[in-house]
Design a protein around this motif. Sequence first.
Motif, PDB file in Angstrom:
ATOM      1  N   LEU A 176       0.832  -1.206  -0.108  1.00 19.88           N
ATOM      2  CA  LEU A 176       0.047  -0.121  -0.077  1.00 19.88           C
ATOM      3  C   LEU A 176       0.756   1.352  -0.003  1.00 19.88           C
ATOM      4  O   LEU A 176       0.755   2.143  -0.827  1.00 19.88           O
ATOM      5  CB  LEU A 176      -0.867  -0.100   1.135  1.00 19.88           C
ATOM      6  CG  LEU A 176      -2.066  -1.054   1.033  1.00 19.88           C
ATOM      7  CD1 LEU A 176      -2.679  -1.128   2.511  1.00 19.88           C
ATOM      8  CD2 LEU A 176      -2.935  -0.750   0.105  1.00 19.88           C
ATOM      9  N   VAL A 202       2.535   2.017  -3.271  1.00 17.03           N
ATOM     10  CA  VAL A 202       1.369   2.479  -4.483  1.00 17.03           C
ATOM     11  C   VAL A 202       0.842   3.975  -4.016  1.00 17.03           C
ATOM     12  O   VAL A 202      -0.116   4.473  -4.600  1.00 17.03           O
ATOM     13  CB  VAL A 202       0.224   1.570  -4.764  1.00 17.03           C
ATOM     14  CG1 VAL A 202       0.845   0.275  -5.362  1.00 17.03           C
ATOM     15  CG2 VAL A 202      -0.404   1.317  -3.652  1.00 17.03           C
ATOM     16  N   GLY A 203       1.277   4.545  -2.854  1.00 18.93           N
ATOM     17  CA  GLY A 203       1.187   5.766  -2.624  1.00 18.93           C
ATOM     18  C   GLY A 203      -0.034   5.921  -1.567  1.00 18.93           C
ATOM     19  O   GLY A 203      -0.359   6.933  -1.117  1.00 18.93           O
ATOM     20  N   ALA A 204      -0.108   5.115  -0.583  1.00 18.79           N
ATOM     21  CA  ALA A 204      -0.995   5.171   0.530  1.00 18.79           C
ATOM     22  C   ALA A 204      -0.523   5.926   1.583  1.00 18.79           C
ATOM     23  O   ALA A 204       0.639   5.851   1.699  1.00 18.79           O
ATOM     24  CB  ALA A 204      -1.724   3.833   0.955  1.00 18.79           C
ATOM     25  N   ARG A 205      -1.347   6.865   2.097  1.00 16.60           N
ATOM     26  CA  ARG A 205      -0.763   7.557   3.276  1.00 16.60           C
ATOM     27  C   ARG A 205      -1.066   6.754   4.552  1.00 16.60           C
ATOM     28  O   ARG A 205      -1.847   5.744   4.678  1.00 16.60           O
ATOM     29  CB  ARG A 205      -1.494   8.793   3.388  1.00 16.60           C
ATOM     30  CG  ARG A 205      -1.308   9.876   2.680  1.00 16.60           C
ATOM     31  CD  ARG A 205      -2.056  11.236   2.846  1.00 16.60           C
ATOM     32  NE  ARG A 205      -2.085  12.191   1.588  1.00 16.60           N
ATOM     33  CZ  ARG A 205      -2.548  13.385   1.913  1.00 16.60           C
ATOM     34  NH1 ARG A 205      -2.527  13.867   3.001  1.00 16.60           N
ATOM     35  NH2 ARG A 205      -2.433  14.061   0.846  1.00 16.60           N
ATOM     36  N   ASP A 206      -0.249   6.843   5.377  1.00 13.73           N
ATOM     37  CA  ASP A 206      -0.312   6.256   7.024  1.00 13.73           C
ATOM     38  C   ASP A 206      -1.665   6.254   7.668  1.00 13.73           C
ATOM     39  O   ASP A 206      -2.269   5.444   7.972  1.00 13.73           O
ATOM     40  CB  ASP A 206       0.628   6.722   8.050  1.00 13.73           C
ATOM     41  CG  ASP A 206       2.033   6.129   7.575  1.00 13.73           C
ATOM     42  OD1 ASP A 206       2.056   5.351   6.623  1.00 13.73           O
ATOM     43  OD2 ASP A 206       2.660   6.313   8.407  1.00 13.73           O
ATOM     44  N   TYR A 223      -4.502   6.503   5.877  1.00 12.63           N
ATOM     45  CA  TYR A 223      -5.611   5.696   4.979  1.00 12.63           C
ATOM     46  C   TYR A 223      -5.461   4.161   5.318  1.00 12.63           C
ATOM     47  O   TYR A 223      -6.279   3.377   5.599  1.00 12.63           O
ATOM     48  CB  TYR A 223      -4.853   5.735   3.490  1.00 12.63           C
ATOM     49  CG  TYR A 223      -5.719   4.955   2.501  1.00 12.63           C
ATOM     50  CD1 TYR A 223      -7.180   5.219   1.903  1.00 12.63           C
ATOM     51  CD2 TYR A 223      -5.240   3.717   2.295  1.00 12.63           C
ATOM     52  CE1 TYR A 223      -7.614   4.367   0.869  1.00 12.63           C
ATOM     53  CE2 TYR A 223      -6.197   2.827   1.411  1.00 12.63           C
ATOM     54  CZ  TYR A 223      -7.307   3.248   0.855  1.00 12.63           C
ATOM     55  OH  TYR A 223      -7.733   2.236  -0.086  1.00 12.63           O
TER      56      TYR A 223
END
Lengths: 299, 253
Positions: A209, A212-216, A218
């Motif tokens: 995650l 692929v650019g997920a913020r914490d 999220y």
Amino acid sequence: MSKGTIRTLIMADSQADRVVPPSGFTAQLTLFVSGAMAFLAVFALALSLASGRLADRWASELARAATLRINAPADQVAAQTRAALTILRQTPGVAEARALTREEQAALLAPWFGADLPVDALPVPQLIEIRGGEPGYDAQGLRLRLVAEVPGAVLDDHTRWRAPLVDAAHSLRRLALVSILLIGGATAAMITLAANAALAANAQVIEVLRLVGARDRYIAGAFVRRFTLRALIGAAVGMVLGMAGVMLLPEASDEGGFLTGLGFQGLGWLLPLVIPVLGAVVAFAATWAAARRTLKELT
Amino acid sequence: MSPIGLRRALKLHPPSGKKGDEPAGGRILIELENVGYSYGGGELLGDISVDLSPGSFHFLTGPSGSGKTTLLKLCYGALQASAGQVRGFGQDLRRLDRDQMALFRRRIGVVHQDCRFLDHLPLAENIALPLTVSGHDLSGQQENLGELMAWVGLTKRADALPPELSGGERQRAALARAVIMSPDVVLADEPTGNVDWEMSQRLLQLLIELNRMGKTILIATHDLGLIRAAKSQVQARVLRISNRRLQLAGADL
């Protein structure tokens, strides 16, 4: 935690919730712990409310009742009784003062000496029952006046044994409240452990995650929502079972004394509805803290 | 899928990183300046300097274990340089907090050697994962997602779980996932490592097609045949890692 973060964590997001694979034992553990703790919390709450009521009732009933004892030579008893009754009727805050009859006094002594006790033949003091009004009377002032005008009168306003009873009831209520806090703490600890296990088991998922650019927040949100929902469901089930258990307790009765009437009364039945909400709040905070710590460690 | 369709599909998902982050001059997307990387006391890479400018096509080659994957990881912030500086869109990657790093990665598409899918999600959802995590509503993106899946030839495998896919399908799916956010840069780590010659040519064509749309491509590979095939179609710079240093490869490639 900012408002935006809280919104991200709470708002349902079916897509986001799917990115974390369903986990078996942590889900069951959270449900079970929340349910069991809510069940116990219902009983602790019921005990707290009941002991509070008991303390109030004892304090109120005993504060209003008092006894005046006339210890005088047999030929002075009647005169001192009359004098005491006169003083009592003049005392502000005394709603009722009544000298007990010979039969009533005999009935009081019967449990110890039998029904055939010849009260007349014994130097039994005359008892006067006093009922206080609202506001109550000044016991100390009354005592001083009685000492001056009715030398054989002894006022017993039950303070000596009322205070320990009321203290006991208050202690019971405090213990019940402490139990509720401990239940909350234990729930938080168990959910933290379950959340840590879930986060550790999903370290690979978290890595993907992030790649692929997920913020914490999220990622944390997916875990927080899942655990909060589980805790809410588990606690709701536990609460319903706990309330059913409380409903099965015997109704309050004079014969049952302290052990009856431990359930909820009136609007008190609504209070347990707060338990699942509190359970969810505890789960939310515990999972958020666990997720934040784990995500920081996984950096 | 036609290049026009692909262009449309890719341009509908601009990455959420701030375009203003780009440096005022030069517009170098990824820049490594005297970068070194050490692990366990030993130096794996040293004194690496390279720029990835918009629309450029690079191959990174070298023997197995030479540090190709490490260099790619330094480019997308999965590893932090022990020495020197890595800049992405003008920003020093070391200074980015975790949120900023997430936004940075939305502007970079990465095809990992092992593809890295979420095995419990169907392929279509895996490909759409960058959109999902960046908050896009997938219900409005089905057509674009379909076009992208058609571009990599995986339309019929949309509902398959990653463990059910062949090596070639996984590589194509990884490429689709890497480009779904229309990133400025695509980094591919051995994208043809587990596929046959025919499939590797197909993947190469997809990457060349992306480059013709203006995307910057960096492919780490030890497959010299792939590099030769590409050089006949696209102007590519070939970088070679040798003895922990980066060199521009000679005309023998």
